[in-house]
Scaffold this active site. Structure first.
Site, PDB file in Angstrom:
ATOM      1  N   GLU A 453      29.502  20.166 -35.772  1.00 55.17           N
ATOM      2  CA  GLU A 453      30.926  20.302 -36.058  1.00 55.17           C
ATOM      3  C   GLU A 453      31.691  20.369 -34.753  1.00 55.17           C
ATOM      4  OE1 GLU A 453      33.705  22.857 -39.154  1.00 55.17           O
ATOM      5  OE2 GLU A 453      31.541  23.074 -39.162  1.00 55.17           O
ATOM      6  N   GLU A 725      31.156  33.869 -37.446  1.00 52.43           N
ATOM      7  CA  GLU A 725      32.049  33.172 -38.381  1.00 52.43           C
ATOM      8  C   GLU A 725      32.240  33.974 -39.662  1.00 52.43           C
ATOM      9  OE1 GLU A 725      32.494  28.745 -40.412  1.00 52.43           O
ATOM     10  OE2 GLU A 725      30.523  29.416 -39.714  1.00 52.43           O
TER      11      GLU A 725
END
Length: 930
Positions: A453, A725
């Site tokens: 990502e 996260e």
């Protein structure tokens, strides 16, 4: 005195012919104010002088004739105070025009004629003759890919992964490098190492991954050589250059880099290299006319040694570097030719093995094939990894951990902010925030640095920009990224894509993500006094607000559309991270108000009076619609969740007279959750402000210092060295969260650090750029001290407080040419000028004596008494662990429900009696009568 410009940190190259100037004055005179400044620029044509009346010293407009491309000047400043005393002249600050004139870029793009594989790394070279008397030589270079240039065998600079990632179809960056000292009269050689980087990476999730920009990397450059006699010549890339493959067999950001030293082409950037076996370079993909760099360079910043070598249960050799970081490994090794050393990277271990599942499709694997014949040193060049741990295999002979070093890379920005406190876990939390920024500020603000990502998600930086702006000088970094955002937005009818640069398909609007278009420019104005960026971004800001107002229609409610909402609410299922307690429509309309309000404020700041009136009225319509739809007159919200209340308070949507009721409910919900975090991306950055603004400092303190999952400190207790996260990216048993989206270096939830700086330490801007500083420390219960220091555009400011025998001592430093508005604990307000200040006030935190606790105590009383709460949990964990887990995670800690009633539904009488005995023992220990 120090002079600053918009040149990248550590550089004298400016991207504008009219660079802004700032200067910091060092003076011991209390309450010193500048009355005027004299500025001198030394040019080849002679000196020019200018006088600036008044106290402006930050982002002062260039008062001279514009610079020419490649022009070198020196700037000096001398200031006078209101007392009429003039200071000494500053040391000269060198500046060099790093831009090209209109139409001056003439270089063609080149690459391999017949690549052997997809995204094939390439080596390019040329030789050229120069005359004597070279006065100055400037290299302008860029790539659709990543590159490094060497002249006569030496790299031209220490930058890595040049030129970084921008929306290549709209904006390309060129480096401007003075290479005069690398050239000689006569024959010279120029060599290029080139790989695909972001340009050839496959972006997208799972089966949707695809190459977005180019199939192969390409390079373009022009070397402008100026002679002492006034003549010049330009060497440019073209198909007369030579191209070949070499030892860099493959390179990918996600997959890693593979290097075969047996294929080395040593000396290819030197005169006389035999390139007869090389082919002519081919024309590469078209590159838009590049612009001079305004963002910081990416460099090797730090080296970290191996701190521990372990063997995994499967027998693998694992290296622990003690810190989750971003970069690569440097090897020093000797062994037989053909030996292959393989390096795999991961952020965590899972049950003793390298935890690679969160990497998803990213292999994050490098390999080095030895040439043989002696000691060899190698490190990757055109990839990077997010890791704390590395698995190393294939090492020849006995392994010595001193032969492997981790190289930390990121955008090279000046560190400007620090925070310290007496709570070691909170101090570590802050350090984790710093490392999260370092790992994700690499040419652009990414979400994560390790998996497949590493994208510029707008929502992450929207919430984190205030924190980032305190810790580092991110002005140029974010200014450049906002330029990219505006260009992507122009291509999407005013809609800001989820990520910038956008490689995930057509842009769609999402609240809190697209609002980066309005929030981030405002942060740069607030923290750096940067009106230039907000002026340039104003069309982007209005386009975003107009697009949302069009979606909202006459109801002025943004509803019924796709939203990320309060992303990663801890109660959301692992595979449904948008399934938050706060309704997504409430999040959306709150941000519609926020952006419209910011546009109105920007219009007022820029002098666009008609726009200011228009957008102020529109913001009021949205406010009224929000209140009518989602807030009752008594101060309850349709979504009875913390994020909803925090937005209504912190965004200024609810009237001040409702703040007490909203804040009380927010505090009650926070206690009901057991003081565990219950917000996602949207609520987390603002909940502490909403609590403290409405008088609930105790609640905010309990929320900050909670160590149970989910909380800010739970990852710290699990050994985290960066921000995760998810609140539970790793579960308490050491298992990685089962969701497919898990990162251990994701700064968004670390946005709480801005509250630590502004509110806990008490150091904040009260006027743009810290022209006026707000000093308002908040001594938290149970904390002995806290302090923050920040290098403002005017100089160093510091605020710290310390408890001393029932009193609180506050110390502050206010930089010259500024003042401060002070609010002391207890409420006294005053204004002070620059200099050192100290105040002592009574400690207003009152610790109430403990009350008796028993099975008849309410759940609220138990959770509000940490010792009693711990006593109950200790018994349950020892006697009935499943009951402890249920009590911790599924109990609403209400004021009207007894502890005994709750336990009777989950435990037998023997356990209840044990709890009663433990509470009785606690009362006896504390001397509380029952």
């Amino acid at each position: 005195m120090r002079i600053d410009t918009d040149a990248p940190y550590g550089s004298d190259v400016v991207a504008s012919p009219t660079p802004v100037l700032s200067w910091i004055t060092e003076v011991e005179t209390p309450s010193w104010r500048q009355s005027s400044a004299e500025i001198v620029v030394e040019r080849e044509s002679g000196a020019e002088e200018a006088r600036i009346d008044g106290d402006a010293s930050v982002r002062v407009a260039w008062p001279f004739a514009p610079l020419a491309p490649r022009e070198e000047v020196a700037v000096r400043v001398r200031v006078s105070g209101l007392d009429g005393v003039a200071g000494d002249w500053s040391e000269p600050r060198a500046l060099r025009g790093g831009f090209l004139a209109e139409g001056e870029w003439i270089a063609a793009s080149i690459g391999l004629a017949e690549p052997a594989a997809a995204a094939q790394p390439a080596y390019l070279r040329t030789e050229f003759e120069l005359g004597d008397g070279v006065r100055r030589a400037t290299l302008y270079a860029t790539a659709l890919g990543v590159y490094q240039v060497a002249l006569n065998g030496d790299d031209v600079d220490d930058q890595v992964m040049k030129p970084g990632w921008t929306p290549y179809q709209f904006r390309q960056i060129h480096e401007t490098t003075d290479v005069t000292d690398l050239l000689v009269g006569g024959r010279n050689a120029l060599g290029v190492r080139l790989a695909g980087g972001w340009a050839t990476e496959e972006f997208g999730f799972r089966e949707n991954a695809r190459t977005f920009y180019a199939e192969q990397p390409s390079f373009a450059a022009q070397l402008v050589v100026e002679y002492a006699d006034g003549s010049s010549e330009t060497i440019v890339t073209g198909t007369d250059w030579r191209a070949a493959t070499g030892p860099l067999v493959s390179s990918s950001l996600y997959q890693g880099e593979h290097y075969d030293a047996r294929l080395a082409i040593d000396g290819f950037a030197r005169v006389g290299f035999d390139d007869s076996g090389w082919a002519r370079a081919a024309a590469g993909d078209a590159i838009v006319t590049p612009e001079a760099r305004t963002s910081p360079f990416v460099r090797r910043i730090e080296e970290r040694p191996v701190v521990e070598v372990t063997t995994s249960p499967s027998g693998a050799t694992l290296l622990d570097f003690g810190q989750n970081l971003v970069g690569w490994l440097h090897l020093r090794v000797s062994g037989p030719a053909g030996t292959v050393i393989t390096l795999r990277h991961a952020e965590v271990l899972e049950h003793g093995e390298l935890g690679t599942r969160p990497l998803r499709a990213a292999a994050a694997t490098d390999s080095y094939t030895l040439a043989g014949g002696g000691v060899e040193e190698w490190e990757p060049e055109f990839t990077f990894h997010g890791f704390r741990y590395a698995e190393i295999s294939g090492w020849p002979g006995e392994f010595d951990p001193a032969d492997v070093t981790a190289i930390v890379i990121h955008s090279d920005m000046e560190r400007t902010g620090w925070f310290e406190t007496s709570d070691p876990l909170v101090s570590q939390l802050h350090e984790n925030v710093v490392w999260g920024l370092r790992g994700n500020f690499l040419y652009l603000p990414t979400d994560c640095p390790q998996r497949d990502e590493r994208l510029g998600w707008t929502g992450d930086i929207q919430v984190f920009a205030p924190t980032a702006s305190f810790l580092y000088d991110v002005r140029g970094f974010l200014d450049s990224w906002l330029d990219d955002l505006a260009r992507e937005q122009e291509n999407a009818d005013g809609i800001v894509p989820f990520i910038v640069p956008n490689v995930l398909g057509p842009a769609r609007p999402a609240a809190a993500w697209g609002d980066a278009a309005t929030v981030v420019p405002w942060v740069l104005t607030e923290r750096f006094g940067d009106v230039d960026t907000i002026a340039r971004q104003y069309p982007s800001m209005t386009s975003w607000a107009d697009a949302l107002l069009d979606i909202a229609g006459e109801r002025r409610l943004w509803e019924g559309r796709f939203q990320f909402g309060d992303w990663l609410d801890p109660d959301a299922p692992p595979e449904q991270p948008a399934d938050a307690k706060t309704d997504a429509d409430i999040v959306a309309t709150a941000h519609l108000f926020l952006s419209t309000d910011l546009v109105a404020r920007a219009a007022e700041l820029l002098g666009h009076e008609d726009d200011a009136v228009t957008y102020r009225a529109l913001a009021e319509e949205v406010r009224r619609a929000f209140l009518d739809e989602y807030v009752t007159p008594s101060g309850r919200m349709v979504s009875d969740a913390q994020t909803a209340y925090a937005m209504a308070i912190r965004f200024g949507i609810a009237p001040v007279e409702q703040h007490a009721a909203l804040g009380a409910r927010l505090a009650e919900l926070t206690r009901r959750s057991g003081y565990r975090i219950s917000t996602g991306f949207v609520g987390t950055p603002i909940i502490q402000d909403a609590l403290t603004e409405t008088g609930h400092v105790d609640t905010a303190t309990r929320l900050l210092t909670q160590t149970e999952n989910p909380s800010w400190l739970y990852p710290v207790t699990m050994g985290a060295t960066t921000i995760w996260e998810r609140w539970d990216s790793m579960l308490p048993d050491g298992t990685i969260n089962p969701g497919q989206m898990t990162s251990f270096n994701h700064y968004a939830l670390g946005a709480v650090a801005d509250w630590l700086h502004r509110v806990v330490a008490g150091l904040a801007p009260d006027e743009a750029g810290y022209r006026v500083i707000r000093i308002a420390p908040t001594p938290l219960p149970g904390f002995d001290h806290a302090a923050a220091e920040h290098h403002t555009p005017y100089g160093t400011a510091r605020v710290g407080w310390q408890r001393e025998g029932g009193r609180i001592r506050i110390e502050a430093i206010v930089p010259p040419n500024t003042s401060a508005r002070v609010v002391l604990p207890g409420g006294e307000e005053l204004e002070v000028g620059s200099g050192e200040h100290e105040w002592t006030v009574d400690d207003t935190v009152v610790t109430a004596p403990p009350a008796s606790v028993s099975l008849q105590s309410s759940l609220a009383q138990i959770v509000d008494d940490p010792a009693a709460y711990r006593a109950v949990l200790d018994v349950l964990e020892a006697r009935k662990p499943e009951a402890a887990e249920a009590l911790r995670l599924r109990t609403p800690w209400l004021p009207d429900r007894e502890l005994g009633e709750t336990l009777s539904n989950r435990t037998g009488t023997d356990v209840q009696e044990a709890v009663a005995d433990a509470l009785a023992a606690l009362d006896a220990e504390r001397g509380v009568a029952r």
